[in-house]
Design an enzyme around this catalytic site. Structure first.
Site, PDB file in Angstrom:
ATOM      1  N   ARG A   1       0.848  -1.195   0.000  1.00 56.56           N
ATOM      2  CA  ARG A   1       0.000   0.000   0.000  1.00 56.56           C
ATOM      3  C   ARG A   1       0.883   1.244   0.000  1.00 56.56           C
ATOM      4  O   ARG A   1       1.659   1.443   0.933  1.00 56.56           O
ATOM      5  CB  ARG A   1      -0.913   0.023   1.226  1.00 56.56           C
ATOM      6  CG  ARG A   1      -1.852  -1.186   1.341  1.00 56.56           C
ATOM      7  CD  ARG A   1      -2.994  -1.094   0.374  1.00 56.56           C
ATOM      8  NE  ARG A   1      -3.786  -2.319   0.342  1.00 56.56           N
ATOM      9  CZ  ARG A   1      -4.849  -2.552   1.124  1.00 56.56           C
ATOM     10  NH1 ARG A   1      -5.207  -1.651   2.008  1.00 56.56           N
ATOM     11  NH2 ARG A   1      -5.510  -3.677   1.008  1.00 56.56           N
TER      12      ARG A   1
ATOM     13  N   GLU B   1       0.581   4.207   0.869  1.00 59.11           N
ATOM     14  CA  GLU B   1      -0.047   5.233   1.698  1.00 59.11           C
ATOM     15  C   GLU B   1       1.035   6.001   2.440  1.00 59.11           C
ATOM     16  O   GLU B   1       1.828   5.405   3.161  1.00 59.11           O
ATOM     17  CB  GLU B   1      -1.017   4.595   2.698  1.00 59.11           C
ATOM     18  CG  GLU B   1      -2.172   3.845   2.055  1.00 59.11           C
ATOM     19  CD  GLU B   1      -3.074   3.195   3.101  1.00 59.11           C
ATOM     20  OE1 GLU B   1      -2.869   3.464   4.296  1.00 59.11           O
ATOM     21  OE2 GLU B   1      -3.972   2.429   2.715  1.00 59.11           O
TER      22      GLU B   1
ATOM     23  N   ARG C   1      -0.288   2.327  13.150  1.00 58.16           N
ATOM     24  CA  ARG C   1      -0.899   1.080  12.690  1.00 58.16           C
ATOM     25  C   ARG C   1      -0.805   0.840  11.178  1.00 58.16           C
ATOM     26  O   ARG C   1      -1.393  -0.111  10.669  1.00 58.16           O
ATOM     27  CB  ARG C   1      -2.367   1.033  13.114  1.00 58.16           C
ATOM     28  CG  ARG C   1      -3.247   2.110  12.493  1.00 58.16           C
ATOM     29  CD  ARG C   1      -4.687   1.910  12.922  1.00 58.16           C
ATOM     30  NE  ARG C   1      -5.587   2.847  12.266  1.00 58.16           N
ATOM     31  CZ  ARG C   1      -6.920   2.750  12.316  1.00 58.16           C
ATOM     32  NH1 ARG C   1      -7.478   1.762  12.979  1.00 58.16           N
ATOM     33  NH2 ARG C   1      -7.680   3.634  11.702  1.00 58.16           N
ATOM     34  N   HIS C   2      -0.065   1.702  10.469  1.00 58.70           N
ATOM     35  CA  HIS C   2       0.026   1.552   9.017  1.00 58.70           C
ATOM     36  C   HIS C   2       1.437   1.163   8.580  1.00 58.70           C
ATOM     37  O   HIS C   2       2.420   1.671   9.110  1.00 58.70           O
ATOM     38  CB  HIS C   2      -0.381   2.847   8.314  1.00 58.70           C
ATOM     39  CG  HIS C   2      -1.848   3.122   8.355  1.00 58.70           C
ATOM     40  ND1 HIS C   2      -2.417   3.940   9.290  1.00 58.70           N
ATOM     41  CD2 HIS C   2      -2.859   2.663   7.577  1.00 58.70           C
ATOM     42  CE1 HIS C   2      -3.736   3.988   9.086  1.00 58.70           C
ATOM     43  NE2 HIS C   2      -4.018   3.221   8.057  1.00 58.70           N
TER      44      HIS C   2
ATOM     45  N   GLU D   1      -9.957  -1.599  13.826  1.00 60.69           N
ATOM     46  CA  GLU D   1     -10.411  -2.501  12.760  1.00 60.69           C
ATOM     47  C   GLU D   1      -9.260  -3.406  12.316  1.00 60.69           C
ATOM     48  O   GLU D   1      -8.145  -2.941  12.079  1.00 60.69           O
ATOM     49  CB  GLU D   1     -10.889  -1.679  11.573  1.00 60.69           C
ATOM     50  CG  GLU D   1     -11.293  -2.522  10.370  1.00 60.69           C
ATOM     51  CD  GLU D   1     -11.168  -1.760   9.057  1.00 60.69           C
ATOM     52  OE1 GLU D   1     -10.611  -2.331   8.102  1.00 60.69           O
ATOM     53  OE2 GLU D   1     -11.592  -0.592   9.009  1.00 60.69           O
TER      54      GLU D   1
ATOM     55  N   SER E   1     -11.957  -6.045   7.087  1.00 54.47           N
ATOM     56  CA  SER E   1     -13.087  -5.450   6.403  1.00 54.47           C
ATOM     57  C   SER E   1     -13.476  -6.397   5.279  1.00 54.47           C
ATOM     58  O   SER E   1     -12.616  -6.836   4.509  1.00 54.47           O
ATOM     59  CB  SER E   1     -12.724  -4.071   5.846  1.00 54.47           C
ATOM     60  OG  SER E   1     -13.864  -3.445   5.293  1.00 54.47           O
TER      61      SER E   1
ATOM     62  N   ARG F   1      -1.104  -6.408  12.281  1.00 56.82           N
ATOM     63  CA  ARG F   1      -2.066  -5.694  13.127  1.00 56.82           C
ATOM     64  C   ARG F   1      -2.716  -6.643  14.128  1.00 56.82           C
ATOM     65  O   ARG F   1      -2.950  -6.266  15.286  1.00 56.82           O
ATOM     66  CB  ARG F   1      -3.128  -5.004  12.263  1.00 56.82           C
ATOM     67  CG  ARG F   1      -3.929  -3.979  13.043  1.00 56.82           C
ATOM     68  CD  ARG F   1      -4.895  -3.197  12.165  1.00 56.82           C
ATOM     69  NE  ARG F   1      -4.220  -2.260  11.278  1.00 56.82           N
ATOM     70  CZ  ARG F   1      -4.855  -1.346  10.544  1.00 56.82           C
ATOM     71  NH1 ARG F   1      -6.182  -1.269  10.603  1.00 56.82           N
ATOM     72  NH2 ARG F   1      -4.174  -0.539   9.754  1.00 56.82           N
TER      73      ARG F   1
END
Length: 500
Positions: free
Chosen positions: A272, A274, A280-281, A423, A426, A474
Protein backbone atom coordinates in the site's frame (compact mmCIF):
# COMPACT_ATOMS: atom_id res chain seq x y z
CA UNK A 1 32.60 -34.66 13.79
CA UNK A 2 31.28 -36.87 16.58
CA UNK A 3 30.44 -34.72 19.58
CA UNK A 4 30.67 -36.28 23.05
CA UNK A 5 27.17 -35.01 23.85
CA UNK A 6 24.07 -33.96 21.96
CA UNK A 7 23.52 -30.22 21.89
CA UNK A 8 20.82 -29.34 24.40
CA UNK A 9 18.24 -26.61 24.20
CA UNK A 10 17.67 -24.62 27.37
CA UNK A 11 13.99 -25.42 27.02
CA UNK A 12 14.85 -29.09 27.59
CA UNK A 13 16.62 -28.61 30.93
CA UNK A 14 14.78 -29.66 34.07
CA UNK A 15 15.43 -31.20 37.49
CA UNK A 16 16.04 -34.64 35.96
CA UNK A 17 19.29 -33.30 34.46
CA UNK A 18 20.83 -32.40 37.85
CA UNK A 19 24.22 -34.09 38.13
CA UNK A 20 24.46 -34.74 34.38
CA UNK A 21 26.80 -33.13 31.89
CA UNK A 22 25.32 -31.32 28.90
CA UNK A 23 26.68 -29.51 25.84
CA UNK A 24 25.00 -26.17 25.09
CA UNK A 25 25.51 -23.56 22.38
CA UNK A 26 24.25 -20.12 23.35
CA UNK A 27 24.94 -16.41 23.32
CA UNK A 28 26.71 -14.65 26.17
CA UNK A 29 24.02 -12.36 27.53
CA UNK A 30 26.15 -10.95 30.35
CA UNK A 31 29.40 -11.92 32.02
CA UNK A 32 31.42 -10.77 35.04
CA UNK A 33 34.19 -12.06 37.24
CA UNK A 34 34.54 -11.72 40.97
CA UNK A 35 37.73 -12.89 42.59
CA UNK A 36 38.26 -16.53 41.71
CA UNK A 37 34.84 -16.93 40.09
CA UNK A 38 33.18 -16.00 36.80
CA UNK A 39 29.46 -15.72 36.22
CA UNK A 40 27.83 -15.81 32.79
CA UNK A 41 24.21 -15.57 31.74
CA UNK A 42 23.74 -17.70 28.62
CA UNK A 43 20.81 -17.03 26.30
CA UNK A 44 18.91 -19.11 23.77
CA UNK A 45 15.92 -17.33 22.33
CA UNK A 46 13.64 -16.24 25.19
CA UNK A 47 15.38 -18.43 27.78
CA UNK A 48 18.40 -17.65 29.94
CA UNK A 49 20.44 -19.67 32.46
CA UNK A 50 23.35 -18.84 34.74
CA UNK A 51 26.72 -20.49 34.14
CA UNK A 52 29.42 -20.40 36.84
CA UNK A 53 33.17 -21.04 36.91
CA UNK A 54 35.16 -21.44 40.15
CA UNK A 55 38.91 -21.57 40.11
CA UNK A 56 40.20 -25.05 41.00
CA UNK A 57 42.69 -27.67 39.84
CA UNK A 58 40.43 -28.35 36.85
CA UNK A 59 39.66 -24.67 36.26
CA UNK A 60 42.84 -22.52 36.18
CA UNK A 61 42.75 -18.76 36.73
CA UNK A 62 43.45 -18.27 33.01
CA UNK A 63 40.05 -19.82 32.26
CA UNK A 64 38.39 -17.33 34.61
CA UNK A 65 40.12 -14.46 32.76
CA UNK A 66 39.17 -15.98 29.41
CA UNK A 67 35.52 -16.21 30.43
CA UNK A 68 35.55 -12.61 31.59
CA UNK A 69 37.10 -11.49 28.28
CA UNK A 70 34.34 -12.88 26.06
CA UNK A 71 32.24 -10.00 24.74
CA UNK A 72 28.49 -9.92 25.10
CA UNK A 73 26.50 -11.46 22.26
CA UNK A 74 29.36 -13.83 21.36
CA UNK A 75 28.30 -17.41 20.63
CA UNK A 76 29.91 -20.06 22.83
CA UNK A 77 29.86 -23.81 23.32
CA UNK A 78 29.97 -24.98 26.93
CA UNK A 79 30.01 -28.37 28.54
CA UNK A 80 28.63 -28.14 32.02
CA UNK A 81 27.28 -30.12 34.93
CA UNK A 82 23.69 -29.19 35.73
CA UNK A 83 23.16 -28.38 39.40
CA UNK A 84 20.36 -27.05 41.56
CA UNK A 85 20.76 -23.33 42.21
CA UNK A 86 21.44 -22.56 45.89
CA UNK A 87 18.75 -19.89 45.66
CA UNK A 88 16.38 -18.75 42.86
CA UNK A 89 18.25 -16.83 40.14
CA UNK A 90 15.92 -13.92 39.52
CA UNK A 91 17.94 -12.55 36.58
CA UNK A 92 17.31 -15.70 34.49
CA UNK A 93 14.20 -17.39 33.15
CA UNK A 94 15.56 -20.72 34.46
CA UNK A 95 15.60 -19.87 38.15
CA UNK A 96 16.12 -23.22 39.85
CA UNK A 97 19.09 -24.57 37.88
CA UNK A 98 22.59 -23.40 37.05
CA UNK A 99 25.44 -24.71 34.93
CA UNK A 100 28.80 -25.57 36.50
CA UNK A 101 31.00 -24.94 33.46
CA UNK A 102 33.63 -27.54 32.58
CA UNK A 103 34.74 -26.35 29.14
CA UNK A 104 34.19 -23.08 27.31
CA UNK A 105 34.83 -22.40 23.60
CA UNK A 106 34.04 -19.26 21.62
CA UNK A 107 32.38 -20.10 18.31
CA UNK A 108 31.81 -16.53 17.08
CA UNK A 109 33.13 -13.49 18.91
CA UNK A 110 31.01 -10.35 18.77
CA UNK A 111 32.58 -6.90 18.47
CA UNK A 112 33.35 -5.37 21.83
CA UNK A 113 31.20 -2.34 21.06
CA UNK A 114 27.68 -2.71 19.72
CA UNK A 115 24.99 -0.12 18.89
CA UNK A 116 23.09 -1.14 22.04
CA UNK A 117 23.07 -4.05 24.42
CA UNK A 118 20.31 -6.64 24.30
CA UNK A 119 20.00 -6.10 28.05
CA UNK A 120 19.16 -2.40 27.54
CA UNK A 121 16.85 -3.21 24.62
CA UNK A 122 14.99 -5.74 26.80
CA UNK A 123 14.11 -3.40 29.65
CA UNK A 124 10.38 -2.89 30.40
CA UNK A 125 8.94 -0.12 28.26
CA UNK A 126 5.28 0.48 29.01
CA UNK A 127 3.71 2.11 25.96
CA UNK A 128 1.24 4.94 26.29
CA UNK A 129 -0.60 4.04 23.11
CA UNK A 130 0.57 7.12 21.25
CA UNK A 131 2.77 7.09 18.18
CA UNK A 132 5.88 9.16 17.88
CA UNK A 133 7.63 9.05 14.54
CA UNK A 134 11.32 8.24 14.25
CA UNK A 135 12.52 11.84 13.83
CA UNK A 136 10.53 13.06 16.84
CA UNK A 137 11.69 10.13 18.93
CA UNK A 138 15.35 10.67 18.03
CA UNK A 139 15.02 14.36 18.89
CA UNK A 140 13.49 13.46 22.24
CA UNK A 141 16.36 11.04 22.92
CA UNK A 142 18.90 13.75 22.05
CA UNK A 143 17.21 16.12 24.46
CA UNK A 144 17.28 13.47 27.16
CA UNK A 145 20.98 12.89 26.48
CA UNK A 146 21.68 16.59 26.88
CA UNK A 147 19.93 16.41 30.25
CA UNK A 148 22.23 13.59 31.35
CA UNK A 149 20.05 10.55 30.69
CA UNK A 150 20.85 9.86 27.06
CA UNK A 151 21.09 6.78 24.97
CA UNK A 152 24.81 5.87 24.96
CA UNK A 153 23.85 2.31 24.30
CA UNK A 154 27.10 0.38 24.33
CA UNK A 155 28.11 -2.27 26.82
CA UNK A 156 28.03 -0.87 30.31
CA UNK A 157 25.80 2.05 29.31
CA UNK A 158 23.84 3.27 32.27
CA UNK A 159 26.38 1.77 34.69
CA UNK A 160 28.33 3.64 37.31
CA UNK A 161 25.70 5.10 39.61
CA UNK A 162 27.20 5.64 43.02
CA UNK A 163 25.94 3.92 46.14
CA UNK A 164 22.63 5.40 47.17
CA UNK A 165 22.13 7.05 43.78
CA UNK A 166 19.33 6.11 41.41
CA UNK A 167 20.78 4.10 38.53
CA UNK A 168 19.94 5.34 35.04
CA UNK A 169 19.88 3.05 32.03
CA UNK A 170 20.41 3.55 28.35
CA UNK A 171 17.24 4.22 26.40
CA UNK A 172 17.17 2.58 23.00
CA UNK A 173 14.94 4.50 20.59
CA UNK A 174 12.76 2.86 18.01
CA UNK A 175 14.89 4.31 15.22
CA UNK A 176 18.07 2.84 16.69
CA UNK A 177 16.34 -0.50 17.14
CA UNK A 178 15.08 -0.63 13.57
CA UNK A 179 18.39 0.57 12.10
CA UNK A 180 19.99 -2.44 13.83
CA UNK A 181 17.04 -4.79 13.67
CA UNK A 182 19.18 -7.95 13.62
CA UNK A 183 20.27 -7.11 17.17
CA UNK A 184 16.88 -5.84 18.30
CA UNK A 185 15.29 -9.15 17.27
CA UNK A 186 17.44 -10.96 19.85
CA UNK A 187 15.46 -9.60 22.78
CA UNK A 188 13.14 -12.11 24.48
CA UNK A 189 10.13 -9.91 23.73
CA UNK A 190 10.89 -9.67 20.02
CA UNK A 191 11.60 -13.37 19.74
CA UNK A 192 8.27 -13.96 21.45
CA UNK A 193 6.45 -11.58 19.11
CA UNK A 194 7.86 -13.26 16.01
CA UNK A 195 7.12 -16.77 17.27
CA UNK A 196 3.54 -15.68 17.95
CA UNK A 197 3.36 -14.12 14.47
CA UNK A 198 4.48 -17.43 12.99
CA UNK A 199 1.90 -19.18 15.15
CA UNK A 200 -0.92 -16.98 13.85
CA UNK A 201 -0.08 -18.06 10.28
CA UNK A 202 0.07 -21.71 11.33
CA UNK A 203 -3.27 -21.54 13.14
CA UNK A 204 -4.90 -19.65 10.26
CA UNK A 205 -3.70 -22.29 7.83
CA UNK A 206 -4.60 -25.24 10.11
CA UNK A 207 -8.16 -24.09 10.64
CA UNK A 208 -8.98 -23.33 7.02
CA UNK A 209 -7.42 -26.54 5.70
CA UNK A 210 -9.56 -28.44 8.20
CA UNK A 211 -12.64 -26.72 6.67
CA UNK A 212 -11.77 -27.84 3.12
CA UNK A 213 -10.19 -24.58 1.95
CA UNK A 214 -7.53 -24.54 -0.78
CA UNK A 215 -4.41 -22.44 -0.25
CA UNK A 216 -3.65 -20.30 -3.30
CA UNK A 217 -0.74 -18.09 -4.38
CA UNK A 218 -1.83 -15.05 -6.36
CA UNK A 219 0.24 -12.62 -8.50
CA UNK A 220 1.81 -9.61 -6.81
CA UNK A 221 2.66 -7.87 -10.11
CA UNK A 222 -0.48 -6.48 -11.71
CA UNK A 223 -1.34 -4.46 -14.77
CA UNK A 224 -3.64 -2.20 -12.75
CA UNK A 225 -4.68 -1.37 -9.20
CA UNK A 226 -6.46 -4.26 -7.48
CA UNK A 227 -8.66 -2.02 -5.33
CA UNK A 228 -8.84 1.18 -7.37
CA UNK A 229 -7.49 4.53 -6.27
CA UNK A 230 -3.96 5.88 -6.51
CA UNK A 231 -2.33 4.30 -3.43
CA UNK A 232 -0.25 1.82 -5.43
CA UNK A 233 3.44 1.31 -6.08
CA UNK A 234 4.02 1.72 -9.81
CA UNK A 235 6.77 -0.04 -11.73
CA UNK A 236 7.63 -1.14 -15.26
CA UNK A 237 7.04 -4.67 -16.51
CA UNK A 238 9.08 -5.19 -19.71
CA UNK A 239 8.08 -1.76 -20.95
CA UNK A 240 4.49 -1.99 -19.73
CA UNK A 241 3.09 -0.07 -16.75
CA UNK A 242 2.51 -2.31 -13.73
CA UNK A 243 2.00 -2.04 -10.00
CA UNK A 244 2.39 -4.08 -6.84
CA UNK A 245 -0.75 -5.80 -5.59
CA UNK A 246 -2.77 -3.98 -2.95
CA UNK A 247 -4.79 -7.11 -2.29
CA UNK A 248 -5.47 -10.59 -3.71
CA UNK A 249 -9.11 -9.52 -3.97
CA UNK A 250 -9.73 -10.20 -7.67
CA UNK A 251 -7.92 -13.54 -7.67
CA UNK A 252 -9.65 -14.74 -4.51
CA UNK A 253 -12.99 -14.08 -6.14
CA UNK A 254 -11.96 -15.58 -9.48
CA UNK A 255 -10.87 -18.83 -7.87
CA UNK A 256 -13.57 -19.20 -5.21
CA UNK A 257 -16.57 -18.02 -7.24
CA UNK A 258 -15.60 -18.40 -10.91
CA UNK A 259 -13.16 -21.34 -11.00
CA UNK A 260 -15.15 -23.70 -8.72
CA UNK A 261 -12.53 -23.81 -5.92
CA UNK A 262 -15.36 -22.55 -3.65
CA UNK A 263 -13.12 -22.05 -0.58
CA UNK A 264 -9.70 -20.41 -0.84
CA UNK A 265 -7.20 -18.63 1.36
CA UNK A 266 -3.81 -17.00 1.00
CA UNK A 267 -1.00 -15.79 3.26
CA UNK A 268 1.11 -13.29 1.35
CA UNK A 269 2.56 -9.77 1.10
CA UNK A 270 0.36 -6.77 0.42
CA UNK A 271 1.61 -3.38 -0.75
CA UNK A 272 0.00 0.00 0.00
CA UNK A 273 1.57 3.29 -1.12
CA UNK A 274 -0.05 5.23 1.70
CA UNK A 275 2.05 8.13 2.96
CA UNK A 276 0.92 7.43 6.50
CA UNK A 277 3.25 7.40 9.48
CA UNK A 278 0.70 6.30 12.08
CA UNK A 279 1.14 3.60 14.71
CA UNK A 280 -0.90 1.08 12.69
CA UNK A 281 0.03 1.55 9.02
CA UNK A 282 2.75 -0.10 6.94
CA UNK A 283 3.54 0.13 3.22
CA UNK A 284 4.14 -3.62 3.10
CA UNK A 285 2.38 -6.05 5.38
CA UNK A 286 1.26 -9.68 5.27
CA UNK A 287 -2.34 -10.44 4.49
CA UNK A 288 -4.34 -13.38 5.77
CA UNK A 289 -7.07 -13.55 3.15
CA UNK A 290 -10.06 -15.84 2.81
CA UNK A 291 -12.92 -16.15 0.30
CA UNK A 292 -15.73 -18.73 0.20
CA UNK A 293 -18.84 -19.60 -1.73
CA UNK A 294 -22.15 -18.91 0.05
CA UNK A 295 -24.96 -21.47 0.02
CA UNK A 296 -27.85 -19.58 1.62
CA UNK A 297 -26.77 -16.48 3.56
CA UNK A 298 -23.64 -14.41 4.02
CA UNK A 299 -23.78 -15.14 7.75
CA UNK A 300 -22.05 -18.38 6.76
CA UNK A 301 -18.95 -16.24 6.16
CA UNK A 302 -19.34 -14.43 9.49
CA UNK A 303 -19.69 -17.75 11.30
CA UNK A 304 -16.57 -19.04 9.57
CA UNK A 305 -14.58 -15.94 10.56
CA UNK A 306 -15.89 -16.18 14.13
CA UNK A 307 -14.76 -19.80 14.45
CA UNK A 308 -11.45 -18.98 12.76
CA UNK A 309 -10.53 -16.11 15.10
CA UNK A 310 -11.58 -18.00 18.22
CA UNK A 311 -9.41 -20.93 17.08
CA UNK A 312 -6.45 -18.60 16.55
CA UNK A 313 -6.88 -16.76 19.85
CA UNK A 314 -7.20 -19.98 21.84
CA UNK A 315 -4.26 -21.48 19.97
CA UNK A 316 -2.02 -18.53 20.77
CA UNK A 317 -2.90 -18.73 24.45
CA UNK A 318 -2.39 -22.50 24.64
CA UNK A 319 0.75 -22.85 22.50
CA UNK A 320 2.66 -19.65 23.21
CA UNK A 321 2.26 -18.96 26.93
CA UNK A 322 6.04 -18.57 27.45
CA UNK A 323 6.30 -16.14 24.53
CA UNK A 324 3.30 -14.13 25.77
CA UNK A 325 4.96 -13.71 29.16
CA UNK A 326 8.27 -12.73 27.52
CA UNK A 327 6.44 -9.95 25.67
CA UNK A 328 4.50 -8.92 28.77
CA UNK A 329 7.75 -8.59 30.77
CA UNK A 330 8.90 -5.79 28.44
CA UNK A 331 5.58 -4.41 27.19
CA UNK A 332 2.96 -4.89 29.95
CA UNK A 333 -0.55 -5.53 28.62
CA UNK A 334 -3.91 -6.85 29.73
CA UNK A 335 -4.89 -10.31 28.49
CA UNK A 336 -6.94 -10.24 25.31
CA UNK A 337 -10.61 -11.05 26.02
CA UNK A 338 -12.94 -12.70 23.52
CA UNK A 339 -16.25 -14.57 23.38
CA UNK A 340 -17.00 -17.91 21.74
CA UNK A 341 -18.77 -17.37 19.39
CA UNK A 342 -17.65 -13.82 18.68
CA UNK A 343 -19.98 -10.95 19.61
CA UNK A 344 -21.96 -9.70 16.61
CA UNK A 345 -23.54 -6.23 16.40
CA UNK A 346 -25.25 -4.47 13.52
CA UNK A 347 -23.96 -1.10 12.40
CA UNK A 348 -27.08 0.69 13.70
CA UNK A 349 -26.56 -1.02 17.08
CA UNK A 350 -22.97 0.20 17.18
CA UNK A 351 -24.04 3.74 16.26
CA UNK A 352 -26.69 3.63 19.00
CA UNK A 353 -24.02 2.75 21.59
CA UNK A 354 -21.95 5.71 20.43
CA UNK A 355 -24.92 8.05 20.60
CA UNK A 356 -25.56 6.93 24.19
CA UNK A 357 -21.97 8.00 24.91
CA UNK A 358 -22.63 11.47 23.48
CA UNK A 359 -21.40 11.03 19.89
CA UNK A 360 -23.48 12.83 17.28
CA UNK A 361 -23.73 10.82 14.07
CA UNK A 362 -26.33 9.33 11.74
CA UNK A 363 -26.81 5.71 10.74
CA UNK A 364 -25.16 6.50 7.39
CA UNK A 365 -22.00 8.18 8.67
CA UNK A 366 -18.76 6.19 8.56
CA UNK A 367 -16.88 5.54 11.80
CA UNK A 368 -13.89 7.74 12.49
CA UNK A 369 -10.78 6.23 14.07
CA UNK A 370 -11.64 7.99 17.34
CA UNK A 371 -15.16 6.57 17.30
CA UNK A 372 -13.84 3.07 16.59
CA UNK A 373 -11.65 3.29 19.68
CA UNK A 374 -14.52 4.64 21.76
CA UNK A 375 -16.84 1.89 20.54
CA UNK A 376 -14.20 -0.68 21.49
CA UNK A 377 -14.13 0.67 25.06
CA UNK A 378 -17.93 0.69 25.26
CA UNK A 379 -18.18 -2.90 24.00
CA UNK A 380 -15.47 -4.03 26.46
CA UNK A 381 -17.36 -2.49 29.38
CA UNK A 382 -20.78 -3.72 28.26
CA UNK A 383 -19.94 -7.18 26.91
CA UNK A 384 -16.53 -8.00 28.40
CA UNK A 385 -14.82 -8.66 25.07
CA UNK A 386 -11.97 -7.03 23.12
CA UNK A 387 -13.13 -8.72 19.90
CA UNK A 388 -16.37 -8.22 18.02
CA UNK A 389 -17.84 -7.97 14.54
CA UNK A 390 -20.26 -5.43 13.14
CA UNK A 391 -22.27 -5.84 9.94
CA UNK A 392 -24.88 -4.04 7.84
CA UNK A 393 -22.69 -1.03 7.08
CA UNK A 394 -24.23 1.79 5.02
CA UNK A 395 -23.91 1.14 1.30
CA UNK A 396 -22.54 4.66 0.84
CA UNK A 397 -19.32 3.88 2.74
CA UNK A 398 -18.52 0.53 1.10
CA UNK A 399 -16.81 -0.38 -2.23
CA UNK A 400 -18.88 -0.74 -5.39
CA UNK A 401 -18.55 -4.54 -5.43
CA UNK A 402 -20.38 -4.88 -2.08
CA UNK A 403 -23.72 -6.70 -2.17
CA UNK A 404 -26.62 -4.42 -1.10
CA UNK A 405 -28.91 -5.64 1.65
CA UNK A 406 -31.96 -6.96 -0.24
CA UNK A 407 -34.31 -5.79 2.54
CA UNK A 408 -32.77 -2.33 2.95
CA UNK A 409 -31.16 -0.65 -0.09
CA UNK A 410 -29.32 1.82 2.17
CA UNK A 411 -27.51 -1.00 3.99
CA UNK A 412 -25.08 -3.61 2.71
CA UNK A 413 -24.11 -7.20 3.41
CA UNK A 414 -20.73 -6.07 4.68
CA UNK A 415 -18.86 -6.30 7.96
CA UNK A 416 -15.82 -5.21 9.92
CA UNK A 417 -14.05 -6.99 12.79
CA UNK A 418 -12.38 -5.18 15.68
CA UNK A 419 -9.67 -5.93 18.24
CA UNK A 420 -9.18 -3.54 21.17
CA UNK A 421 -11.14 -0.85 19.32
CA UNK A 422 -9.20 -1.05 16.04
CA UNK A 423 -10.41 -2.50 12.76
CA UNK A 424 -8.53 -5.64 11.72
CA UNK A 425 -10.77 -6.97 8.95
CA UNK A 426 -13.09 -5.45 6.40
CA UNK A 427 -15.17 -7.71 4.18
CA UNK A 428 -18.48 -8.33 2.52
CA UNK A 429 -20.63 -10.51 0.38
CA UNK A 430 -19.44 -9.60 -3.12
CA UNK A 431 -21.66 -8.90 -6.09
CA UNK A 432 -21.39 -11.94 -8.38
CA UNK A 433 -23.47 -10.67 -11.32
CA UNK A 434 -21.59 -8.76 -14.04
CA UNK A 435 -24.49 -6.45 -14.97
CA UNK A 436 -25.08 -5.55 -11.33
CA UNK A 437 -21.37 -4.78 -10.91
CA UNK A 438 -21.53 -2.32 -13.79
CA UNK A 439 -24.61 -0.62 -12.29
CA UNK A 440 -23.04 -0.24 -8.85
CA UNK A 441 -19.76 1.00 -10.31
CA UNK A 442 -21.58 3.68 -12.30
CA UNK A 443 -23.44 4.77 -9.14
CA UNK A 444 -20.05 5.30 -7.46
CA UNK A 445 -18.71 7.24 -10.48
CA UNK A 446 -16.15 4.57 -11.37
CA UNK A 447 -15.36 4.35 -15.12
CA UNK A 448 -16.28 0.81 -16.14
CA UNK A 449 -13.37 0.52 -18.56
CA UNK A 450 -10.94 0.74 -15.61
CA UNK A 451 -12.46 -2.40 -14.03
CA UNK A 452 -13.40 -4.28 -17.20
CA UNK A 453 -11.19 -7.30 -16.46
CA UNK A 454 -12.82 -7.59 -13.03
CA UNK A 455 -16.33 -7.40 -14.50
CA UNK A 456 -15.51 -9.89 -17.28
CA UNK A 457 -14.52 -12.57 -14.77
CA UNK A 458 -18.16 -12.84 -13.64
CA UNK A 459 -19.70 -13.18 -17.11
CA UNK A 460 -19.50 -16.97 -17.29
CA UNK A 461 -21.30 -17.91 -14.10
CA UNK A 462 -20.16 -17.28 -10.53
CA UNK A 463 -21.18 -18.58 -7.12
CA UNK A 464 -22.50 -16.17 -4.49
CA UNK A 465 -19.49 -15.55 -2.28
CA UNK A 466 -17.90 -13.44 0.42
CA UNK A 467 -14.71 -13.07 2.38
CA UNK A 468 -12.23 -10.65 3.85
CA UNK A 469 -8.61 -9.86 4.52
CA UNK A 470 -6.70 -9.51 7.79
CA UNK A 471 -3.36 -7.83 8.39
CA UNK A 472 -1.08 -10.26 10.23
CA UNK A 473 1.01 -7.55 11.89
CA UNK A 474 -2.07 -5.69 13.13
CA UNK A 475 -3.58 -8.84 14.64
CA UNK A 476 -0.35 -9.60 16.52
CA UNK A 477 0.04 -5.97 17.62
CA UNK A 478 -3.48 -5.81 19.07
CA UNK A 479 -3.53 -9.28 20.62
CA UNK A 480 -0.37 -8.36 22.56
CA UNK A 481 -1.50 -4.80 23.29
CA UNK A 482 1.54 -3.29 21.54
CA UNK A 483 1.48 0.45 20.84
CA UNK A 484 3.13 0.35 17.40
CA UNK A 485 2.80 -2.00 14.45
CA UNK A 486 6.54 -1.77 13.79
CA UNK A 487 7.02 -3.93 16.87
CA UNK A 488 5.09 -6.77 15.21
CA UNK A 489 6.74 -6.45 11.78
CA UNK A 490 9.95 -8.37 11.14
CA UNK A 491 11.61 -5.66 9.00
CA UNK A 492 9.08 -2.78 8.77
CA UNK A 493 8.45 -0.85 5.58
CA UNK A 494 6.86 2.57 5.98
CA UNK A 495 7.21 5.87 4.07
CA UNK A 496 10.51 6.60 5.85
CA UNK A 497 12.07 3.14 5.98
CA UNK A 498 13.35 0.85 3.22
CA UNK A 499 16.26 -0.77 5.10
CA UNK A 500 17.53 -3.02 6.52
Amino acid sequence: MNLPFNLYRLSELNESHVGKQVLIRARVHTSRSKGKAAFMVLRQGVRTVQGVLFQSKEVPKEMIKYADSISRESIVDVTATVSAAPEPIEACTIKGLELQLVTLHTISRAMATIPFSVEDASRPQPGDGTFQDEDEEAAAADAAAAAGAGEGAGEGAGEGAGEGEERTYARVTQKTRLDNRWIDLRTPANLGIMRISSGVCTLFREFLLSRDFIEIQTPKLLGGASEGGSEVFHTKYFGQPACLAQSPQLYKQMTAACSDFERVFEIGPVFRAENSNSHRHLCEFHGLDMEMAINEHYYEVLDMFSDLFVYMFKGIQERFSAEIEAVRAQYPFEDFKFCDPALRLTYPEGVALLREAGVEMSDEDDLTTANEKLLGKIVKEKYGTDFFMMDKYPMTVRPFYTMPDPSNPKASNSYDFFMRGEEILSGAQRIHDAAMLVTEAEKKGIPVDTIQAYVDSFKHGAFPHGGGGVGLERVVMLFLGLDNIRKSSLFPRDPKRLAP
